[in-house]
Design an enzyme around this catalytic site. Structure first.
Site, PDB file in Angstrom:
ATOM      1  N   SER A  58       1.809   0.745  -8.612  1.00 40.61           N
ATOM      2  CA  SER A  58       0.952   1.584  -7.799  1.00 40.61           C
ATOM      3  C   SER A  58       0.426   0.848  -6.574  1.00 40.61           C
ATOM      4  CB  SER A  58      -0.177   2.096  -8.707  1.00 40.61           C
ATOM      5  OG  SER A  58      -0.866   3.157  -8.154  1.00 40.61           O
TER       6      SER A  58
ATOM      7  N   GLN B 141      -2.419  10.121  -7.088  1.00 40.86           N
ATOM      8  CA  GLN B 141      -3.174  11.081  -7.879  1.00 40.86           C
ATOM      9  C   GLN B 141      -4.576  11.303  -7.302  1.00 40.86           C
ATOM     10  OE1 GLN B 141      -1.224   8.647  -9.635  1.00 40.86           O
ATOM     11  NE2 GLN B 141       0.222  10.348  -9.647  1.00 40.86           N
TER      12      GLN B 141
ATOM     13  N   LYS C  57       5.881   2.868  -9.471  1.00 36.25           N
ATOM     14  CA  LYS C  57       5.035   4.059  -9.463  1.00 36.25           C
ATOM     15  C   LYS C  57       4.733   4.415  -8.016  1.00 36.25           C
ATOM     16  CE  LYS C  57       0.729   6.121 -11.090  1.00 36.25           C
ATOM     17  NZ  LYS C  57       0.236   6.518  -9.754  1.00 36.25           N
TER      18      LYS C  57
END
Length: 496
Positions: free
Chosen positions: A320, A349, A345
């Site tokens: 991420s 979100q 990733k």
């Protein structure tokens, strides 16, 4: 020598965008349903003012879709063999809607789960095993054990699949339900049944839960003016700590910086952007964010004030936001990345209030991010410039203390024993989990040196001593192959 690393908290999201940026699909669900669609079809639906169409129509739902939901709810309440709590039924419906996205990062959190999530993100401490997990093809999978955490000490690795916790199977549970079983009070045990890689036989790993502190940046000066910075996540306070500790390194005449992002599960998007742009020349792209319509927003550096060389270390647990930093430094600042390909990733979100006024919320993927050059790393990872494979013995897990390992046993625990003995320089003819005669001889040789009974059986005392020696071995500076390679690369940059 790198100091002992402390435990830190895990940040589950990559971005905490404001809820007002997107329209929630079904706001004020219960109020609207009670007033308009929970009436029997023979009684008719209450009339509504022309100027204000029903909420479901305002949000793009058809009358047929709304009727299907209402009919299912009514049948469950009136015809199902058992009495069901209406709120649980609605929670299940919302969970099902998000499950249909087939996205492990989009989940519904009821009141209790939302409180736990907020505790993880905003509080200074929580109790658990210290690992970031995700749902991969319906299986609870480790993204990264937090550095220094009980999970890391127990030997959990990125990509490990957790099958059960204390005998309770996780298959079929939502990610939040599984996390609730994994977490627990300090000092309690979590007996995890896991599957690793291509091995077919599950192994048991016992993790003793502990307090996980939110301390995210640790620094040290190495030889030759090389600064070392260990960033363990990108929490809300990480940027401030980063600036303070970077300034301290610079006061010590730092010539180059190694940034360690191994097992960093990510965090807040705005935080990593503010940090990485110090090393990216002004005007160069840091990251690109692409929304559902394909529109891209480029985040460009407004700084670029730090001009000394940087080397980044990543591994399979770097995910991420840590991947954003690694990719930005690699592609826009020309820095080198060392280690193993990262987790992969590449999505963003955000959290939203569910509209139920009960504290529940939704976490949903709203965009994907791309590297400065437009590369999509999702499920691929950032590729290091210098790849460093680790020996198999880094995959060993803690040995059992409540049962003995001996000749002719065949399981994953024996494999960990063999890997540890190999790391310590003892010859075993195999590392496949079968306790062979040569494995027995290796155990006896270890017992002789450590002045233990030479019976070739791994009981509690022998297992504990083997683990202690194995951990001592891994803590030696020369055993950290990723860091040693990063130092070598940095020295080459400083002294071409």
């Amino acid at each position: 020598m790198i100091k002992n690393r402390r435990t830190v908290a895990v940040m589950v999201i990559i971005s905490m965008l404001a809820g007002s940026m997107l329209t929630l699909l079904i706001p004020n669900v219960m109020d609207a349903w009670e007033s308009s669609v929970f009436h029997d079809s023979q009684q008719g639906v209450p009339e509504m003012e022309e100027a204000q169409p029903p909420f479901w129509k305002q949000n793009g739902m058809t009358e047929q879709q709304m009727q299907k939901i209402a009919t299912t709810y009514r049948l469950i309440q009136n015809k199902y063999v058992e009495k069901m709590d209406g709120n649980e039924v609605i929670d299940g419906a919302i969970t099902g809607m998000l499950d249909s996205l087939k996205d492990p990062y989009s989940v519904y959190m009821d009141t209790e789960q939302a409180e736990q999530f907020n505790e993880t993100v905003f509080e200074s401490q929580f109790s658990g095993i210290g690992a970031e997990v995700t749902m991969d093809e319906g299986k609870v999978t480790i993204m990264a054990p937090i550095k220094g955490s009980p999970a890391e000490r127990a030997g959990l690795l990125p990509k490990d699949v957790i099958l059960s916790v204390n005998g309770e199977k996780l298959l079929g549970l939502t990610l939040n339900e599984a996390v609730a079983k994994i977490r627990g009070p300090k000092g309690t045990q979590a007996k995890l049944e896991i599957v690793r890689g291509t091995q077919s036989e599950p192994m048991e790993i016992i993790v003793v839960r502990d307090d996980i502190d939110i301390n995210t940046v640790f620094t040290e000066m190495l030889d030759n003016g090389i600064g070392y910075m260990d960033i363990r996540q990108f929490a809300l306070n990480t940027g401030t700590s980063f600036e303070e500790q970077l300034a301290e390194l610079e006061k010590q005449n730092m010539k180059g910086l190694i940034i360690d992002l191994r097992n960093n599960p990510g965090g807040v998007l705005s935080v990593v952007i503010s940090m990485v742009q110090k090393f990216v020349p002004a005007g160069e792209i840091v990251v690109q964010v692409e929304d559902a319509s394909g529109q891209r927003q480029q985040e460009k550096s407004k700084d670029g004030s730090k001009t000394y060389p940087v080397v980044v270390i990543i591994n399979e647990g770097s995910a991420s936001a840590s991947e954003i930093m690694a990719a930005a430094l690699q592609e826009s600042a020309g820095m080198q990345v060392v280690g193993m390909p990262s987790f992969g990733k590449g999505t963003v979100q955000s959290t939203f209030d569910s509209g139920g006024e009960d504290g529940s919320s939704l976490k949903m993927t709203i965009a994907k991010w791309l590297t400065p050059n437009g590369n999509d790393i999702n499920k691929k990872g950032v590729q290091p410039d210098v790849k460093v494979e680790l020996p198999d013995y880094f995959q060993a897990t803690i040995l059992p203390k409540d049962e003995e390992l001996q000749y002719d046993d065949n399981n994953g625990q024996v494999r960990s024993l063999q890997l540890m003995l190999t790391a310590l320089g003892y010859k075993t003819d195999r590392t496949d989990g079968y306790f062979s005669e040569q494995t027995k001889l290796a155990v006896r040789a270890f017992q002789k040196i450590e002045q233990l009974p030479m019976d070739g059986i791994v009981n509690e005392k022998t297992a504990t001593r083997i683990e202690e020696k194995y951990i001592e071995k891994l803590r030696l500076p020369e055993s950290d192959l990723h860091l040693q390679k990063a130092i070598e690369v940095m020295n080459n940059r400083l002294n071409p």
